[in-house]
Enzyme design. Structure first.
Site, PDB file in Angstrom:
ATOM      1  N   LYS A   1       0.900  -1.120  -0.127  1.00  0.00           N
ATOM      2  CA  LYS A   1      -0.078   0.060  -0.029  1.00  0.00           C
ATOM      3  C   LYS A   1       0.928   1.228   0.000  1.00  0.00           C
ATOM      4  CE  LYS A   1      -0.113  -0.430   5.034  1.00  0.00           C
ATOM      5  NZ  LYS A   1      -0.827  -1.135   6.149  1.00  0.00           N
TER       6      LYS A   1
ATOM      7  N   TYR B   1      15.747  29.948   8.046  1.00  0.00           N
ATOM      8  CA  TYR B   1      14.557  30.402   8.661  1.00  0.00           C
ATOM      9  C   TYR B   1      14.633  30.556  10.256  1.00  0.00           C
ATOM     10  CZ  TYR B   1      12.872  30.330   4.004  1.00  0.00           C
ATOM     11  OH  TYR B   1      12.542  30.506   2.577  1.00  0.00           O
TER      12      TYR B   1
HETATM   13  C1  LIG Z   1      -0.025  -1.844   6.868  1.00  0.00           C
HETATM   14  C2  LIG Z   1      -0.599  -3.295   7.314  1.00  0.00           C
HETATM   15  C3  LIG Z   1       0.186  -4.348   7.627  1.00  0.00           C
HETATM   16  C4  LIG Z   1       1.853  -4.307   7.477  1.00  0.00           C
HETATM   17  O1  LIG Z   1       2.252  -3.755   8.512  1.00  0.00           O
HETATM   18  P1  LIG Z   1       3.958  -3.474   8.844  1.00  0.00           P
HETATM   19  O2  LIG Z   1       3.820  -3.131  10.125  1.00  0.00           O
HETATM   20  O3  LIG Z   1       4.365  -2.567   7.741  1.00  0.00           O
HETATM   21  O4  LIG Z   1       4.461  -5.023   8.672  1.00  0.00           O
HETATM   22  C5  LIG Z   1      -0.309  -5.468   7.990  1.00  0.00           C
HETATM   23  N1  LIG Z   1      -1.716  -5.607   7.990  1.00  0.00           N
HETATM   24  C6  LIG Z   1      -2.428  -4.442   7.795  1.00  0.00           C
HETATM   25  C7  LIG Z   1      -3.964  -4.636   8.073  1.00  0.00           C
HETATM   26  C8  LIG Z   1      -1.941  -3.289   7.710  1.00  0.00           C
HETATM   27  O5  LIG Z   1      -2.695  -2.143   7.607  1.00  0.00           O
END
Ligand SMILES: *Cc1c(COP(=O)(O)O)cnc(C)c1O
Length: 360
Positions: free
Chosen positions: A35, A255
């Site tokens: 994702k 800044y």
């Molecule tokens: C993002 C996600 C993962 C992966 O988690 P990591 O900590 O990056 O390994 C697994 N399961 C779900 C439901 C997620 O949303």
């Protein structure tokens, strides 16, 4: 010859990390989580490189359609599921597998006919309290899905940990117990382990593991190091020095002028800033690498530039590469200096950063 920031993506490191998942959970299938543009590494690129993955997981429908359009034909799980009937048509058409996490979705499935039945993952809320059916309602939800013609059988089950990044935290054991109790006597494949659980809670591996961050070579643990887990960073973010200026004792840098030169000193300017995804809250002292040597950030991060204390490297030339994180400089450490987590830094690299792909 480019002077802009670059993200080097090392596909052999990605495959190495995938093998670490296989070694850690040898009897589970792997649902590789890609994702958010593959945690900033390029979702399609990552999917194509991970041809050993059993399936992929994304958050949303548009991500899944991007993968299908790129020719990815493995199973794809939608971690956020769906929330309208018209999405079901697309799910059925493209063979996508949504997570079902509330009664509203079950009602939509009951009310909608699709060309093919849809494979679903029933999510139980065992303590994360974000998405999921309450454990007490799991059996009833399963019965409705089981009776629904739009749903392919068998139904699979999942849950998600809220604290697996904390080794030995009692809340993990509590979630494991709730998941087991909610599914007592129920047939069907199960999935609960994210990266941290894959590495530290072998009893959670079950039928499918769901690694995300560890694939990208980052420790999933609070205060953890990738090296300790034998993970290799996939992204190395670099840029170049575009100026080296001699400033006087008392000169205020950047800044707000919060950082003041304690003596006459050289200050380097590197072409990267929050417009590239380098965190604006990185504090003075955050390290960058120049010729393998750590050099501290000084002053505020600007949109396009950062300023560096070059007292340890006074002869550094304009054009010298600067590493912001990755090979030789763990992103975990930069996240810590910026008061955030590595996930956010990796996802936050912006479109203006040029990507180059290597197989080291
Ligand atoms: C993002 C996600 C993962 C992966 O988690 P990591 O900590 O990056 O390994 C697994 N399961 C779900 C439901 C997620 O949303």
């Amino acid at each position: 010859m480019t002077r802009s920031a670059q993200a080097r993506i090392d596909l052999s490191a990605l495959r190495h990390n995938f093998q670490r998942v296989r070694q850690s959970a040898p009897t589970s299938r792997v649902l590789a989580v890609i994702k958010a543009n593959g945690y900033g590494h390029g979702m399609v690129r990552v999917a194509q490189a991970l041809d050993d993955a059993d399936a992929f997981a994304v958050a949303r429908l548009d991500e899944a359609l991007t993968l299908r359009n790129a020719g990815v034909d493995k199973p794809i799980v939608l971690l956020e599921g769906f929330c309208a009937a018209d999405e079901l048509t697309a799910l059925a058409q493209h063979g996508l597998e949504p997570v079902v996490h509330n009664d509203f979705q079950i009602a939509l499935l009951e009310q909608t006919r699709t060309v093919n039945p849809i494979s679903v993952w029933l999510k139980i809320d065992t303590g994360m309290h974000r998405l999921g059916i309450a454990p007490d309602n799991a059996a009833a939800a399963w019965s409705r899905l089981q009776a629904c013609g739009t749903v392919a059988k068998p139904i699979r089950f999942m849950t998600h940990f809220a604290n697996s990044d904390l080794r030995g935290d009692a809340r993990n054991a509590a979630q494991i117990a709730k998941f087991t109790a909610a599914l007592d006597g129920q047939q069907g494949e199960r999935s609960s382990a994210n990266s941290a659980a894959i590495l530290s809670l072998p009893e959670t591996h079950a039928d499918w593991v769901r690694p995300g961050i560890m694939l990208y070579g980052v420790s999933p643990f609070t205060n953890g190091s990738a090296q300790d887990e034998n993970l290799r960073p996939v992204m190395t973010l670099t840029t170049q020095l575009i100026a080296v200026n001699q400033h006087r004792k008392g000169d205020a840098i950047g800044y707000g002028g919060e950082w003041v030169c304690p003596e006459d000193m050289p200050v380097g300017v590197a072409a990267i800033g929050y417009g590239d995804g380098y965190p604006r809250h990185a504090r003075a002292g955050t390290p960058v690498l120049i010729d393998g040597v750590r050099v501290p950030l000084i002053g505020r991060v600007s949109m396009d530039m950062i300023t560096l204390d070059l007292r340890a490297r006074p002869d550094t030339q304009i054009g010298t590469p600067v590493v912001l994180w990755g090979e030789g400089l763990p992103v975990e450490e930069i996240a810590e200096c910026a008061g955030t987590i590595s996930y956010q830094l990796l996802c936050g690299v912006t479109l203006r950063v040029a990507v180059s792909v290597t197989e080291s």
